[in-house]
Design a protein around this motif. Structure first.
Motif, mmCIF file in Angstrom:
data_model
loop_
_atom_site.group_PDB
_atom_site.id
_atom_site.type_symbol
_atom_site.label_atom_id
_atom_site.label_comp_id
_atom_site.label_asym_id
_atom_site.label_seq_id
_atom_site.Cartn_x
_atom_site.Cartn_y
_atom_site.Cartn_z
ATOM 1 N N ASP A 79 -23.484 -16.303 29.701
ATOM 2 C CA ASP A 79 -24.363 -15.598 29.016
ATOM 3 C C ASP A 79 -24.256 -14.109 28.853
ATOM 4 O O ASP A 79 -24.821 -13.390 28.197
ATOM 5 N N TYR A 80 -23.182 -13.596 29.786
ATOM 6 C CA TYR A 80 -22.978 -12.497 29.300
ATOM 7 C C TYR A 80 -21.906 -12.037 28.184
ATOM 8 O O TYR A 80 -21.298 -10.911 27.952
ATOM 9 N N ILE A 81 -21.478 -13.171 27.638
ATOM 10 C CA ILE A 81 -20.372 -13.023 26.541
ATOM 11 C C ILE A 81 -21.115 -13.631 25.645
ATOM 12 O O ILE A 81 -21.540 -14.898 25.478
ATOM 13 N N SER A 82 -21.185 -12.646 24.322
ATOM 14 C CA SER A 82 -21.421 -13.549 23.247
ATOM 15 C C SER A 82 -20.403 -13.433 22.060
ATOM 16 O O SER A 82 -19.905 -12.249 21.959
ATOM 17 N N LEU A 83 -20.127 -14.156 21.308
ATOM 18 C CA LEU A 83 -19.446 -14.268 20.247
ATOM 19 C C LEU A 83 -20.051 -14.563 18.933
ATOM 20 O O LEU A 83 -21.035 -15.511 18.589
ATOM 21 N N ARG A 84 -19.770 -13.588 17.957
ATOM 22 C CA ARG A 84 -20.085 -13.600 16.484
ATOM 23 C C ARG A 84 -19.620 -14.573 15.887
ATOM 24 O O ARG A 84 -17.928 -14.550 15.936
ATOM 25 N N ARG A 85 -20.280 -15.320 15.071
ATOM 26 C CA ARG A 85 -19.299 -16.369 14.347
ATOM 27 C C ARG A 85 -19.334 -15.775 12.705
ATOM 28 O O ARG A 85 -20.448 -15.446 12.269
ATOM 29 N N ILE A 86 -18.394 -15.863 11.914
ATOM 30 C CA ILE A 86 -18.361 -15.506 10.715
ATOM 31 C C ILE A 86 -17.464 -16.837 9.877
ATOM 32 O O ILE A 86 -16.230 -17.198 10.466
ATOM 33 N N TYR A 87 -18.197 -17.052 8.902
ATOM 34 C CA TYR A 87 -17.456 -18.377 8.316
ATOM 35 C C TYR A 87 -16.626 -17.827 6.867
ATOM 36 O O TYR A 87 -16.975 -16.604 6.496
ATOM 37 N N GLY A 88 -15.440 -18.306 6.524
ATOM 38 C CA GLY A 88 -14.708 -17.839 5.398
ATOM 39 C C GLY A 88 -13.987 -18.933 4.758
ATOM 40 O O GLY A 88 -13.802 -20.069 5.293
ATOM 41 N N GLN A 89 -13.664 -18.465 3.551
ATOM 42 C CA GLN A 89 -12.705 -19.699 2.758
ATOM 43 C C GLN A 89 -11.375 -18.914 2.428
ATOM 44 O O GLN A 89 -11.392 -17.741 2.154
ATOM 45 N N ARG A 90 -10.671 -19.999 2.181
ATOM 46 C CA ARG A 90 -9.081 -19.586 1.541
ATOM 47 C C ARG A 90 -8.783 -20.429 0.647
ATOM 48 O O ARG A 90 -9.332 -21.753 0.760
ATOM 49 N N CYS A 91 -8.400 -20.123 -0.525
ATOM 50 C CA CYS A 91 -7.542 -21.025 -1.399
ATOM 51 C C CYS A 91 -6.301 -21.059 -1.632
ATOM 52 O O CYS A 91 -5.570 -19.913 -1.473
ATOM 53 N N GLU A 92 -5.417 -22.122 -1.712
ATOM 54 C CA GLU A 92 -4.144 -22.118 -2.212
ATOM 55 C C GLU A 92 -3.940 -22.445 -3.618
ATOM 56 O O GLU A 92 -4.708 -23.587 -4.057
ATOM 57 N N ILE A 93 -3.367 -21.705 -4.343
ATOM 58 C CA ILE A 93 -3.071 -22.066 -5.802
ATOM 59 C C ILE A 93 -1.480 -22.059 -6.136
ATOM 60 O O ILE A 93 -0.501 -21.565 -5.414
ATOM 61 N N LEU A 101 -3.555 -13.279 -12.888
ATOM 62 C CA LEU A 101 -2.761 -14.661 -12.376
ATOM 63 C C LEU A 101 -2.796 -15.494 -13.549
ATOM 64 O O LEU A 101 -3.779 -15.891 -13.744
ATOM 65 N N LYS A 102 -1.616 -15.888 -13.825
ATOM 66 C CA LYS A 102 -1.697 -16.893 -15.065
ATOM 67 C C LYS A 102 -1.492 -18.305 -14.597
ATOM 68 O O LYS A 102 -0.900 -18.693 -13.832
ATOM 69 N N ASP A 103 -1.961 -19.170 -15.551
ATOM 70 C CA ASP A 103 -1.734 -20.761 -15.414
ATOM 71 C C ASP A 103 -2.189 -20.991 -14.064
ATOM 72 O O ASP A 103 -1.316 -21.589 -13.448
ATOM 73 N N ILE A 104 -3.252 -20.994 -13.409
ATOM 74 C CA ILE A 104 -3.739 -21.205 -12.251
ATOM 75 C C ILE A 104 -4.210 -22.757 -11.947
ATOM 76 O O ILE A 104 -4.883 -23.309 -12.975
ATOM 77 N N GLU A 105 -3.596 -23.188 -10.949
ATOM 78 C CA GLU A 105 -3.950 -24.646 -10.672
ATOM 79 C C GLU A 105 -4.265 -24.524 -9.156
ATOM 80 O O GLU A 105 -3.635 -24.134 -8.146
ATOM 81 N N VAL A 106 -5.613 -24.965 -8.604
ATOM 82 C CA VAL A 106 -6.070 -25.022 -7.525
ATOM 83 C C VAL A 106 -5.618 -25.940 -6.779
ATOM 84 O O VAL A 106 -5.784 -27.207 -7.065
ATOM 85 N N LEU A 107 -5.115 -25.791 -5.485
ATOM 86 C CA LEU A 107 -4.429 -26.979 -4.822
ATOM 87 C C LEU A 107 -5.264 -27.407 -3.828
ATOM 88 O O LEU A 107 -5.270 -28.478 -3.333
ATOM 89 N N ASN A 108 -5.904 -26.454 -2.989
ATOM 90 C CA ASN A 108 -6.717 -26.848 -1.921
ATOM 91 C C ASN A 108 -7.786 -25.473 -1.511
ATOM 92 O O ASN A 108 -7.372 -24.557 -1.797
ATOM 93 N N VAL A 109 -8.686 -25.946 -0.838
ATOM 94 C CA VAL A 109 -9.770 -25.024 -0.386
ATOM 95 C C VAL A 109 -9.989 -25.157 1.029
ATOM 96 O O VAL A 109 -10.248 -26.533 1.439
ATOM 97 N N PHE A 110 -10.051 -24.218 1.915
ATOM 98 C CA PHE A 110 -10.025 -24.372 3.248
ATOM 99 C C PHE A 110 -11.419 -23.541 3.749
ATOM 100 O O PHE A 110 -11.355 -22.323 3.399
ATOM 101 N N THR A 111 -12.219 -24.162 4.534
ATOM 102 C CA THR A 111 -13.529 -23.296 5.381
ATOM 103 C C THR A 111 -13.300 -23.382 6.706
ATOM 104 O O THR A 111 -12.794 -24.373 7.468
ATOM 105 N N GLY A 112 -13.468 -22.127 7.416
ATOM 106 C CA GLY A 112 -13.388 -22.034 8.714
ATOM 107 C C GLY A 112 -14.263 -20.994 9.410
ATOM 108 O O GLY A 112 -14.860 -20.258 8.560
#
Ligand SMILES: Cc1cc2nc3c(=O)[nH]c(=O)nc-3n(C[C@H](O)[C@H](O)[C@H](O)COP(=O)(O)OP(=O)(O)OC[C@H]3O[C@@H](n4cnc5c(N)ncnc54)[C@H](O)[C@@H]3O)c2cc1C
Length: 378
Positions: free
Chosen positions: A201-215, A273-284
């Motif tokens: 209980d003396y350690i608290s960790l903050r959580r932050i969510y985020g996304q990254r995509c690969e194109i 950025l031209k002619d974009i194709e989204v390959l994947n999206v990651f959330t963590g």
């Protein structure tokens, strides 16, 4: 009736969590001849690490403990990834552009004082930038890298035993921690932003969510670009990574398609950025400590340690500490996990194997002192 006893495997060290922290530490300890077990509840790099860019860059800011630590780690990790995991590492310069006008001074200060190699922006890159990007202060760093997060984590665990199960709690029996069919002398918690295995209980960790995509894009990125978001160089695998967004709550995180469009439109503010194709999206999610510094080292047993008098000397405070037997933590690396992990792993490995002292400012006991001080003042 089968009276044969189940075989129990004995390890020097068990690491809970196969993100970049757990994998870097397992790799370092294995290299030092330690018998290591990794326990992962899901799959390798399934947590924050799988979502990461993963850019290896310094912190562009004024002087400070965190900036100095990240810079030391950045130099170490750049060499480490290039030397041992070159196949999954793309080295390229980085153009960092300040995001807000208020940050211009920070970037100028960094540029004036950094020992790292910088230069003017090459004209070929300059001509690709949009006017919005050119209106802020910037620094062009010659040496930078981006790594393939999951591939690196998987390769780090080559030759190391891994068990896929969730560790609910730690049981200490006859000098060993018992974990399923295995037992181990020491345990390292590398569980990121997930629920803690121990109540601390003396350690608290903050959580932050985020996304990254690969194109994929027909635009060839010659360098990585950090501005509204981070856009990578065109990597060895032909893809461009764009990240990361930040959300404080899980329900704020957009659906994959929406998240990717948001990231792409932020990237397009700085570069076409031209002619974009989204390959994947990651959330963590990533975990940060309250003072933004990592947590590296043994864990204080708060119930066994004496209540501290706020006026006690440092030596008295130190003498009153009781640690949870052979349990350590490596966590709280925030948005710099891939930069910090190999370096922190080398420090913790040297401590565990060669008894070298850890940098005190990283040890989790700093939060115990703060908690004890608060309790003492009540
Ligand atoms: C979108 C995004 C982009 C990012 N970009 C970058 C970047 O460009 N550069 C950079 O340096 N950093 C970046 N980061 C930060 C980086 O990803 C984190 O700092 C890093 O992943 C933290 O690693 P970790 O090993 O501590 O945690 P994690 O990767 O979350 O690993 C923890 C692991 O522990 C396991 N676990 C937890 N509890 C248990 C249990 N009880 N039993 C068994 N297993 C358990 C989980 O399943 C998980 O696999 C980014 C983060 C995000 C979210």
């Amino acid at each position: 009736m089968n009276l044969r006893k189940k075989q129990v495997n004995t390890y020097d060290i068990a690491i809970i969590g196969a993100g970049i922290n757990g994998c870097s530490l397992a790799h370092a300890l294995h290299q030092q001849g330690q018998k290591v077990l990794v326990i992962e509840q899901n799959s390798i790099a399934s947590g924050g690490s799988g979502a990461a860019g993963a850019f290896i860059n310094p912190k562009i800011s004024k002087a400070g403990e965190l900036k100095e630590l990240i810079e030391e780690a950045y130099v170490f990790s750049l060499e480490f990834y290039t030397k041992y995991f070159n196949e999954h590492t793309t080295t390229a310069p980085l153009l960092h552009i300040s995001k807000y006008e208020n940050d211009n001074a920070k970037v100028e200060y960094f540029k004036a004082h950094t020992p790292l190699q910088t230069s003017d922006i090459p004209s070929s890159l300059q001509s690709q930038l949009k006017p919005h990007a050119l209106s802020f202060s910037s620094v062009y760093l010659k040496d930078n890298a981006i790594v393939e997060a999951k591939d690196i984590c998987e390769d780090m665990l080559e030759g190391i035993d891994i068990v896929y199960e969730k560790v609910e709690k730690l049981k200490y029996i006859d000098g060993f921690y018992s974990l399923g069919n295995s037992r181990t002398k020491k345990v390292i918690l590398c569980t990121g932003a997930y629920e803690a295995v121990l109540e601390l209980d003396y350690i608290s960790l903050r959580r932050i969510y985020g996304q990254r995509c690969e194109i994929k894009s027909s635009t060839q990125m010659q360098a990585s670009l950090h501005h509204e978001v981070s856009v990578s160089v065109t990597k060895k695998n032909g893809c461009i990574a764009i990240g990361a967004s930040h959300y404080l709550k899980k329900d704020e995180v957009p659906k994959n398609e929406e998240g990717a469009q948001e990231l792409i439109s932020l990237a397009q503010k700085s570069i076409e950025l031209k002619d974009i194709e989204v390959l994947n999206v990651f959330t963590g999610m990533r975990a940060g400590s309250n003072d933004y510094l990592p947590l590296l080292g043994p864990l204080v047993d708060i119930s066994k340690s004496l209540a501290l008098d706020p006026r006690a000397s440092k030596a008295e405070k130190e003498a009153s500490l009781s640690y949870i037997k052979d349990v350590y933590m490596m966590n709280g690396v925030g948005g710099y996990g891939f930069v910090l992990a190999p370096y922190l792993a080398s420090l913790l490995c040297a401590h565990l194997v060669h008894n070298k002292a850890l940098p005190e400012f990283l040890e989790p006991k700093r939060f115990y002192y703060r908690q004890a001080k608060k309790r003492g003042q009540k």
